[in-house]
Design a protein around this motif. Structure first.
Motif, PDB file in Angstrom:
ATOM      1  N   ILE A 115      11.413   6.997  -2.765  1.00  0.00           N
ATOM      2  CA  ILE A 115      11.831   7.900  -3.840  1.00  0.00           C
ATOM      3  C   ILE A 115      12.955   8.827  -3.395  1.00  0.00           C
ATOM      4  CG2 ILE A 115       9.989   9.561  -3.277  1.00  0.00           C
ATOM      5  CD1 ILE A 115       9.843  10.208  -6.268  1.00  0.00           C
ATOM      6  N   ASN A 116      12.896   9.326  -2.150  1.00  0.00           N
ATOM      7  CA  ASN A 116      13.944  10.236  -1.693  1.00  0.00           C
ATOM      8  C   ASN A 116      15.277   9.511  -1.545  1.00  0.00           C
ATOM      9  OD1 ASN A 116      12.052  12.252  -1.614  1.00  0.00           O
ATOM     10  ND2 ASN A 116      11.711  12.129   0.597  1.00  0.00           N
ATOM     11  N   THR A 117      15.241   8.269  -1.097  1.00  0.00           N
ATOM     12  CA  THR A 117      16.465   7.472  -1.016  1.00  0.00           C
ATOM     13  C   THR A 117      17.089   7.309  -2.391  1.00  0.00           C
ATOM     14  OG1 THR A 117      15.572   6.273   0.881  1.00  0.00           O
ATOM     15  CG2 THR A 117      17.408   5.246  -0.307  1.00  0.00           C
ATOM     16  N   GLY A 146       0.792  -1.221   0.000  1.00  0.00           N
ATOM     17  CA  GLY A 146       0.000   0.000   0.000  1.00  0.00           C
ATOM     18  C   GLY A 146       0.824   1.271   0.000  1.00  0.00           C
ATOM     19  N   GLN A 147       2.138   1.152   0.038  1.00  0.00           N
ATOM     20  CA  GLN A 147       2.971   2.351   0.130  1.00  0.00           C
ATOM     21  C   GLN A 147       3.215   3.018  -1.220  1.00  0.00           C
ATOM     22  OE1 GLN A 147       6.332   2.178   3.196  1.00  0.00           O
ATOM     23  NE2 GLN A 147       5.880   0.004   2.917  1.00  0.00           N
ATOM     24  N   HIS A 148       3.127   2.262  -2.296  1.00  0.00           N
ATOM     25  CA  HIS A 148       3.385   2.842  -3.614  1.00  0.00           C
ATOM     26  C   HIS A 148       2.238   3.748  -4.033  1.00  0.00           C
ATOM     27  CE1 HIS A 148       3.597   2.404  -8.197  1.00  0.00           C
ATOM     28  NE2 HIS A 148       4.635   3.125  -7.852  1.00  0.00           N
ATOM     29  N   GLU A 174       9.784   3.359 -13.558  1.00  0.00           N
ATOM     30  CA  GLU A 174       9.764   4.536 -12.701  1.00  0.00           C
ATOM     31  C   GLU A 174      11.178   4.989 -12.348  1.00  0.00           C
ATOM     32  OE1 GLU A 174       6.445   4.538  -9.582  1.00  0.00           O
ATOM     33  OE2 GLU A 174       6.417   2.479 -10.335  1.00  0.00           O
ATOM     34  N   LEU A 175      12.087   4.038 -12.158  1.00  0.00           N
ATOM     35  CA  LEU A 175      13.479   4.405 -11.910  1.00  0.00           C
ATOM     36  C   LEU A 175      14.053   5.144 -13.103  1.00  0.00           C
ATOM     37  CD1 LEU A 175      14.795   1.100 -10.254  1.00  0.00           C
ATOM     38  CD2 LEU A 175      13.952   3.162  -9.114  1.00  0.00           C
ATOM     39  N   ALA A 176      13.725   4.676 -14.303  1.00  0.00           N
ATOM     40  CA  ALA A 176      14.207   5.345 -15.508  1.00  0.00           C
ATOM     41  C   ALA A 176      13.653   6.762 -15.602  1.00  0.00           C
ATOM     42  CB  ALA A 176      13.822   4.533 -16.743  1.00  0.00           C
ATOM     43  N   ALA A 229       7.977   8.351  -0.516  1.00  0.00           N
ATOM     44  CA  ALA A 229       7.018   7.354  -0.984  1.00  0.00           C
ATOM     45  C   ALA A 229       7.744   6.170  -1.621  1.00  0.00           C
ATOM     46  CB  ALA A 229       6.069   7.991  -1.991  1.00  0.00           C
ATOM     47  N   THR A 230       7.219   4.977  -1.397  1.00  0.00           N
ATOM     48  CA  THR A 230       7.868   3.763  -1.892  1.00  0.00           C
ATOM     49  C   THR A 230       7.792   3.679  -3.405  1.00  0.00           C
ATOM     50  OG1 THR A 230       7.379   2.576   0.140  1.00  0.00           O
ATOM     51  CG2 THR A 230       7.817   1.239  -1.817  1.00  0.00           C
TER      52      THR A 230
END
Length: 893
Positions: A844-846, A619-621, A878-880, A834-835
């Motif tokens: 995302i921040n990591t 549920g974190q995404h 999403e990473l891209a 957010a995951t």
């Protein structure tokens, strides 16, 4: 990976007396990929899960949902005993009631006054018994399945072209083809393991081409060489254009067509009369598509819900099949049309006749010879002579009183059916509704007179069939909780009580499987494709140990590739091409309803979240229902990111979080299907889906309804989190699990007089100590509720959508002090954000900090540094995108 020990403290566990057990090879309960799973019970009632490296479907890979299966087996909402009108009732009384109510309805109103609505989550053995009971003994064909909402148009298209519902392709074809065309299929999110197999093949052979055909730009587009953003519903026009180009460029395999195909001339004439401009695609894009497709022999065309969920879904399927049949690109390695199914056992349900217009083993209900064979094999007292009511018509019959008794098994139609509000109203008026499920806390179960506790994944034992016709075993790993029973056992018990003892005197699923396999041999003699008669004498021990195998399986063993010899299952043994014309979606946009609504899935959730909703990290995404809207449309409506939007049409309305993105076409809005009255009452998107259906398949058009859209202006917005479950009472709310308990997004049309009292009421903690920060001038309120010196719940409210580190707030619950009211971690505790990678819980921040601090420039480097994208890989697009949005760092001198 989290295991059972990481579940919130208040969630009931299975008995800790369950001892650690051996690892069990089983199959994932989610999509139709059919991944093998290695499940190991621990000594505390939990379960650890990993991919099975020996299963041919996934070769050890799992997606985020599959890898989190161990987090979904708690008993927090499990139904542990039968209940009638909310009160416990013994199994004998419950089963007697079902038998009596159905018998009474049949005696008074005939067999067509009762109905079963079943599910692609059932195992094949469950499905077989349900079909046998309804069609062979009750004598009605009123059994349909939620697969009607998923793949019915494919079934119709296959039968029209091939004579049977045959999927000719294999997963290996996706890796050995030179061109993969994905039509209406967001493979990266909906079938992530297949996506990873394709991505790996393309990385190994860069010359392999991928084309995506989808009105919306999705995560799957990340690996595309060409994205065709066609107008919704125009797939027939696109593939008619391709067929016309095949003719114009002399690319027909004429020898193949002459020997093995009928209907060619009429299909070609219709294609040549078509108008490709309705696709909205440019001439260069159309030409590029034809150049690549025609110029590449080894072509696989994958299609899924974007094709099927349409009032012209069957025609879309046949338009694709036409192109493969005309060029002979079928029945050989690395080529062919390939339907990927949405549910774990949609194929098994199709094989046993779980649809209202089919008999078991791909036999036809309208065919007298087929009926006679099945009736004789079952020694059945009666057999319907025509198709029963398909899903949409079935619930209309419930609403108008034609259906007097309804049995819903392992599905949630009050949320997932089109015009869902009307479905709920229909069920309220039905004389008798029984629901078999894992929980009585679904929108559908709450409408039932009688609820029966069924076993679920991890407890069930039987078989499933995946998208490539691979039959796999799903095995029990954990004991059934409470008095839960297997679905086949419940159905057989009712069959015996209705008077057919011998026909339903089953003791094991292996016994059912052997009967089903024997019937398939008779079907093969009638010219059907489905044949597993080579397994009809399988022993119980061999059934228990059965390895994955692709049908047909005859006495000589597994057979070869379907249609390799050019023989089809039509009366002439030739494949059929159909003359097809483009048809617009049934719902038309208008000034009152100017937006076209597209629905679909998100990456980390499944159907109505009765299982995935139990996993905090899934549920974190994406934590709440949302609407993707194009920037131009957002500007016209005065919307900003994270605002709320109200979508409406004559069937109802939904309130969703706004996501402004050019992934959506102007004039179109995308919204996911997963939220329910249990998790976000205003987010039930199928309330807005009009119940228009394909005239051939009966499948609803779930991607082209029309809606009005307006900004939803709340007076305050909030974020709430608690160590205990709570149910908000605001106009908008979306509730989900968190690592510390529960979390919710809120919006309200009335500002409370006392924020501390508001928080105590929200969380049901009237006696808790409150620590608050209030700024009336800014409209900001932050309240923490403390018991026994520790924060148990917190509420953040503001006049605009609340910006804070939700992960930090959740992590601080259960701790001493109220420092979490800052909403942000201290400088010494970086906020992960957010995951993005749900498998490894990377925020995302990591990721952004690692990109900047370590100079990461590729998805592979992110994987090496953080692990993100190295498990199921569905977050790689999403990473891209994150990489693409960061400024390119100049090389050091």
């Amino acid at each position: 990976m989290m295991d059972g020990a990481d579940l919130p403290r208040h969630i009931p566990r299975r008995s800790a007396n369950i001892s650690a057990g051996p690892t069990v090879c089983t199959t994932c309960p989610y999509c139709g990929v059919g991944c093998g799973v290695l499940a190991t019970p621990d000594a505390t009632g939990g379960l650890t899960v990993k991919g099975d490296p020996n299963h041919p479907a996934n070769l050890g890979r799992l997606c985020s949902k599959g890898s989190a299966l161990g987090e979904t087996t708690d008993l927090g909402d499990r139904l542990l005993e039968p209940k009638f009108k909310g009160q416990p009732i013994g199994w004998n009384d419950a089963l007697d009631m079902v038998a009596r109510k159905f018998n009474d309805a049949i005696e008074a109103h005939g067999p067509d006054s009762v109905a079963f609505y079943v599910s692609g989550q059932l195992l094949t053995e469950d499905y077989y018994v349900a079909n046998k009971l309804m069609k062979g003994f009750i004598g009605s064909a009123n059994i349909d399945t939620n697969s009607r909402l998923c793949m019915a148009s494919t079934v119709a298209g296959h039968k029209r072209a091939f004579g049977t519902d045959t999927v000719p392709g294999t997963y290996e074809d996706l890796e050995t083809c030179d061109l993969l065309v994905l039509v209406g299929s967001n493979l990266a999110w909906c079938h992530p393991v297949l996506y990873q197999r394709v991505a790996a093949a393309k990385a190994e052979r860069p010359q392999m081409k991928v084309i995506t055909v989808d009105p919306r730009r999705t995560a799957t587009t990340d690996i595309s060489d060409l994205h065709l953003a066609l107008q919704p519903g125009s797939d027939v026009a696109l593939f008619n254009y391709l067929l016309a180009e095949i003719i114009r460029r002399d690319a027909v395999d004429q020898a193949w067509v002459d020997a093995h195909i009928e209907g060619f001339d009429d299909a070609v004439a219709a294609a040549q009369a078509g108008d490709a401009s309705v696709t909205g695609l440019s001439d260069p894009d159309l030409t590029a598509f034809a150049d690549i497709w025609i110029g590449t022999e080894k072509v696989v065309t994958i299609f899924s819900q974007g094709v099927n969920q349409s009032t012209s879904g069957s025609d879309k399927v046949n338009a694709i099949l036409n192109c493969h049949l005309a060029t002979g690109r079928i029945g050989r390695e690395g080529m062919g049309p390939f339907s990927v199914t949405g549910q774990p056992n949609a194929m098994g349900g199709r094989e046993v006749g779980g649809l209202a217009n089919m008999l078991a083993c791909h036999l036809d209900i309208e065919n007298p010879a087929h009926r006679d064979v099945v009736r004789g094999f079952w020694n059945a007292p009666r057999m319907p002579e025509q198709a029963g009511l398909k899903a949409v018509d079935m619930f209309k019959a419930v609403g108008d009183g034609r259906i007097k008794a309804l049995w819903v098994i392992c599905t949630n139609p009050a949320v997932s059916m089109p015009e869902a509000g009307a479905i709920a109203e229909a069920m309220k008026t039905c004389d008798f509704v029984v629901v078999s499920d894992l929980t009585d806390k679904t929108d559908t179960a709450r409408l039932a007179d009688l609820v029966l506790p069924a076993t679920g994944w991890g407890e069930k034992d039987g078989t499933v069939t995946n998208s490539e016709r691979m039959i796999s075993r799903q095995r029990a790993v954990l004991p059934a909780p409470g008095s839960a029973r297997h679905d086949w056992d419940i159905l057989a018990n009712v069959g015996r009580r209705m008077g057919w003892h011998d026909a339903f005197d089953y003791e094991t699923p292996g016994e059912i499987f052997r009967e089903y396999a024997a019937l398939s041999g008779l079907a093969a003699k009638l010219g059907r494709d489905f044949d597993i008669s080579g397994l009809q004498l399988i022993s119980d021990s061999d059934y228990d140990a059965m390895l994955p195998q692709r049908w047909p399986v005859t006495a000589d063993g597994p057979s070869g590739r379907m249609f390799a010899d050019g023989t089809f299952y039509t009366p002439t043994q030739k494949g059929r091409m159909l003359a097809l014309e483009h048809r617009e979606p049934a719902s038309k946009t208008s000034p009152e309803h100017p937006f076209r609504l597209n629905t679909g899935r998100v990456r980390d959730h499944w159907h109505t979240m009765t299982r995935t909703g139990k996993s905090p990290r899934l549920g974190q995404h994406i934590a709440e229902p949302y609407a993707e809207i194009h920037p131009l449309d957002a500007d016209r409506l005065g919307l900003r990111d994270a605002d709320l939007i109200c979508l409406s049409n004559p069937h109802g309305e939904s309130v969703l979080r706004v996501l402004i993105t050019d992934r959506a076409q102007a004039g179109s809005i995308f919204a996911p299907i997963h939220w329910t009255g249990e998790t976000a009452p205003t987010g039930v998107i199928d309330k807005l889906v009009t119940a228009n259906v394909d005239p051939v398949s009966g499948q609803p058009e779930s991607k082209s309804s029309v809606v009005a859209a307006t900004r939803y202006d709340a007076l305050w917005y909030g974020f709430a989190a608690s160590t205990k479950e709570f149910r908000p009472d605001t106009e908008y709310w979306a509730l989900g699990r968190s690592a510390s308990g529960y979390r919710a997004e809120l919006a309200c049309l009335e500002i409370p007089e006392d924020w501390e009292d508001c928080a105590r009421t929200l969380f049901g903690m009237k006696d808790a100590e409150a620590v608050s920060y209030l700024d009336p001038a800014q409209g900001i309120a932050r309240v923490a509720l403390i018991k026994d010196g520790k924060v148990q719940a917190t509420l953040f409210a503001a006049p605009e959508p609340v910006a804070l580190s939700r992960g930090h707030v959740i992590a601080e619950l259960g701790q001493a002090g109220a420092e979490l009211l800052s909403g942000r971690p201290g400088a010494d505790r970086p906020d992960p954000g957010a995951t993005v990678c749900a498998c490894l819980n990377v925020g995302i921040n990591t990721i952004l900090r690692a990109i900047d601090d370590q100079g990461l420039t590729s998805v592979a480097q992110i994987g090496e540094a953080l692990g993100a994208g190295t498990s199921c890989g569905s977050c790689r697009p999403e990473l891209a995108q994150l990489l693409a949005r960061r400024p390119v760092q100049e090389a050091a001198e």
